[in-house]
Write an enzyme that holds these catalytic residues in place. Structure first.
Site, PDB file in Angstrom:
ATOM      1  N   THR A 211       7.222  -6.299 -18.310  1.00  0.00           N
ATOM      2  CA  THR A 211       8.567  -6.723 -17.882  1.00  0.00           C
ATOM      3  C   THR A 211       9.007  -7.891 -18.761  1.00  0.00           C
ATOM      4  O   THR A 211       8.170  -8.646 -19.248  1.00  0.00           O
ATOM      5  CB  THR A 211       8.485  -7.178 -16.404  1.00  0.00           C
ATOM      6  OG1 THR A 211       8.274  -6.017 -15.614  1.00  0.00           O
ATOM      7  CG2 THR A 211       9.733  -7.906 -15.941  1.00  0.00           C
ATOM      8  N   ARG A 239      11.439   3.380  -5.460  1.00  0.00           N
ATOM      9  CA  ARG A 239      10.838   2.044  -5.341  1.00  0.00           C
ATOM     10  C   ARG A 239      11.609   0.992  -6.174  1.00  0.00           C
ATOM     11  O   ARG A 239      11.966   1.224  -7.316  1.00  0.00           O
ATOM     12  CB  ARG A 239       9.385   2.115  -5.818  1.00  0.00           C
ATOM     13  CG  ARG A 239       8.612   0.792  -5.723  1.00  0.00           C
ATOM     14  CD  ARG A 239       8.545   0.093  -7.054  1.00  0.00           C
ATOM     15  NE  ARG A 239       7.680  -1.090  -7.010  1.00  0.00           N
ATOM     16  CZ  ARG A 239       7.648  -2.018  -7.960  1.00  0.00           C
ATOM     17  NH1 ARG A 239       8.422  -1.912  -9.022  1.00  0.00           N
ATOM     18  NH2 ARG A 239       6.847  -3.066  -7.865  1.00  0.00           N
ATOM     19  N   GLY A 241      11.298  -3.091  -7.343  1.00  0.00           N
ATOM     20  CA  GLY A 241      10.407  -4.255  -7.371  1.00  0.00           C
ATOM     21  C   GLY A 241      11.183  -5.548  -7.179  1.00  0.00           C
ATOM     22  O   GLY A 241      12.315  -5.562  -6.687  1.00  0.00           O
ATOM     23  N   ASP A 242      10.562  -6.632  -7.601  1.00  0.00           N
ATOM     24  CA  ASP A 242      11.167  -7.959  -7.432  1.00  0.00           C
ATOM     25  C   ASP A 242      12.218  -8.283  -8.493  1.00  0.00           C
ATOM     26  O   ASP A 242      13.096  -9.117  -8.260  1.00  0.00           O
ATOM     27  CB  ASP A 242      10.076  -9.036  -7.489  1.00  0.00           C
ATOM     28  CG  ASP A 242       9.323  -8.989  -8.816  1.00  0.00           C
ATOM     29  OD1 ASP A 242       8.993  -7.868  -9.282  1.00  0.00           O
ATOM     30  OD2 ASP A 242       9.070 -10.051  -9.410  1.00  0.00           O
ATOM     31  N   THR A 262       7.264 -12.227 -13.190  1.00  0.00           N
ATOM     32  CA  THR A 262       6.696 -10.935 -13.595  1.00  0.00           C
ATOM     33  C   THR A 262       5.365 -10.734 -12.891  1.00  0.00           C
ATOM     34  O   THR A 262       4.611 -11.688 -12.720  1.00  0.00           O
ATOM     35  CB  THR A 262       6.523 -10.826 -15.116  1.00  0.00           C
ATOM     36  OG1 THR A 262       5.912  -9.569 -15.409  1.00  0.00           O
ATOM     37  CG2 THR A 262       5.679 -11.949 -15.699  1.00  0.00           C
ATOM     38  N   GLY A 263       5.115  -9.517 -12.479  1.00  0.00           N
ATOM     39  CA  GLY A 263       3.843  -9.266 -11.796  1.00  0.00           C
ATOM     40  C   GLY A 263       4.029  -8.190 -10.751  1.00  0.00           C
ATOM     41  O   GLY A 263       4.965  -7.390 -10.824  1.00  0.00           O
ATOM     42  N   GLY A 265       5.351  -6.644  -8.030  1.00  0.00           N
ATOM     43  CA  GLY A 265       6.635  -6.936  -7.423  1.00  0.00           C
ATOM     44  C   GLY A 265       6.643  -7.040  -5.913  1.00  0.00           C
ATOM     45  O   GLY A 265       7.350  -7.877  -5.344  1.00  0.00           O
TER      46      GLY A 265
HETATM   47  N1  ASP Z   1       7.590  -7.193 -11.319  1.00  0.00           N
HETATM   48  C1  ASP Z   1       7.788  -5.887 -11.851  1.00  0.00           C
HETATM   49  C2  ASP Z   1       7.899  -4.907 -10.718  1.00  0.00           C
HETATM   50  O1  ASP Z   1       7.174  -5.010  -9.775  1.00  0.00           O
HETATM   51  C3  ASP Z   1       6.685  -5.441 -12.757  1.00  0.00           C
HETATM   52  C4  ASP Z   1       6.229  -6.465 -13.747  1.00  0.00           C
HETATM   53  O2  ASP Z   1       6.690  -7.588 -13.763  1.00  0.00           O
HETATM   54  O3  ASP Z   1       5.374  -6.129 -14.547  1.00  0.00           O
HETATM   55  O4  ASP Z   1       8.694  -4.009 -10.814  1.00  0.00           O
END
Ligand code: ASP
Length: 344
Positions: A211, A239, A241-242, A262-263, A265
């Site tokens: 991301t 779905r 995410g965040d 990022t991570g 979500g």
């Molecule tokens: N945060 C993003 C999600 O969950 C994915 C990512 O940051 O790698 O969609």
């Protein structure tokens, strides 16, 4: 009480108050402007990434951050810097955003994105689009030209067309690497007893998230933040995410800071990561570093992982992550460039 004692008390009060107000710990003058970017956090370990890919990622991070740096240097706004920096990353197949978005379970690419203006607290976001070449431009258009904050799916695409944004065939987002990863994940998740475990298993999520995000402070003291992603490989059921969620993936407030997350979500939504960092600074007087650490610790306690990039109103820059690594770069007003991938 002597004048000297009064002076000592005044100095003591001055310095102790300063400590709770996001201090510039190096006592360096406040930078005129600064910018930080990320290209995703995850199991990014030395040796995991072939050196030629490592070099390409570094070069792209440098190209992207320099785009934003030049805008800021020439007196442009933090919003423009964030948007255009993210566009560079979205146009690269190296990151999980725009061109390089990962595949959903239905073998499509669905983009999520958001942007926020720290001066006005205005924001724009979109989710689940499949034909908008640069989703960050859609987020900006939602913010600037619609009465809404968040649009999704077909409606968001109709709005993008009406706004004259660049539309592409869904096949533009095909990359062999991401498609192979989806096939591998699908084959392997079926071997797993629990679908939930399979979906969230570290290996099944893919070796890199990718991301992208950017935060910036401009010469007028305005903060902005933006984030763009394809989400997670094999995501299904629409779905989200965040990343497109204001307060989770993105937040900016001139009184505190600008954040891009990022991570994993689901956990970043539950922990309301980006707004929580700002709130800890606002209500508890924590520094940006302290607030970021505290909120990521909360994510960890819940069972999630990831990272944030952030800038406070004084130009202090923070990278914080609880994963093996995070693709990242920063530049201050002196043009000092820092690029990182792994844990220090
Ligand atoms: N945060 C993003 C999600 O969950 C994915 C990512 O940051 O790698 O969609």
């Amino acid at each position: 009480m002597s004048k000297f004692s009064l002076l000592c008390i005044a100095l003591l009060l001055f310095f102790s108050c300063g400590k709770t107000q996001t201090p510039n710990t190096n006592f360096e003058p406040k930078p005129e402007f600064s910018i930080v970017i990320h290209g995703g956090a995850g199991p990014i370990k030395k040796g995991n990434i072939p050196p030629e890919i490592e070099a390409k990622i570094e070069a792209k991070l440098e190209e992207a951050i320099k785009k934003g740096y030049d805008i800021l240097k020439n007196g442009g706004t933090s919003l423009d810097a964030v948007q255009q920096t993210i566009m560079v990353l979205e146009d690269s197949p190296l990151f999980n955003a725009g061109k390089g978005a990962v595949f959903t379970n239905e073998e499509t690419n669905e983009h999520d994105t958001s942007i926020m203006d720290g001066k006005t607290l205005n924001a724009g976001a979109s989710s689940g689009t499949t034909i908008v070449k640069n989703p960050i431009n859609l987020a900006r258009a939602v913010m600037d030209n619609s009465p809404h904050v968040m649009l999704s799916g077909k409606g968001a695409e109709t709005f993008a067309k009406e706004q004259g944004l660049q539309i592409v065939e869904p096949s533009y987002f095909y990359t062999e690497r991401n498609f192979k990863e989806l096939i591998w994940v699908k084959e392997n998740e079926n071997k797993n007893a629990s679908k939930k475990t399979a979906y969230h298993n570290e290996k099944l999520k893919g070796s890199k998230f990718g991301t992208v995000g950017c935060v910036a402070l401009d010469k007028d003291g305005n903060l902005a933040a933006g984030t763009s992603t394809g989400g997670m490989t094999n995501k299904r059921w629409g779905r989200i995410g965040d990343s497109p969620i204001i307060g989770s993936g993105t937040y900016a407030n001139n009184n505190t800071c600008a954040i891009s997350s990022t991570g994993w979500g689901e956990y970043f939504i539950r922990a309301q990561v980006a707004h929580d960092i700002s709130a800890l600074m606002d209500y508890k007087g924590l520094s940006l570093k302290q607030a970021s650490k505290e909120v990521l610790a909360k994510v960890k306690t819940l069972g999630g992982d990831g990272g944030v990039i952030a800038i406070d109103k004084n130009g202090n820059m923070v990278f914080e992550f609880n994963t093996e690594g995070m693709f990242r770069a920063s530049m201050n007003d002196k043009g000092k460039l820092i690029i990182g991938m792994y844990k220090e």
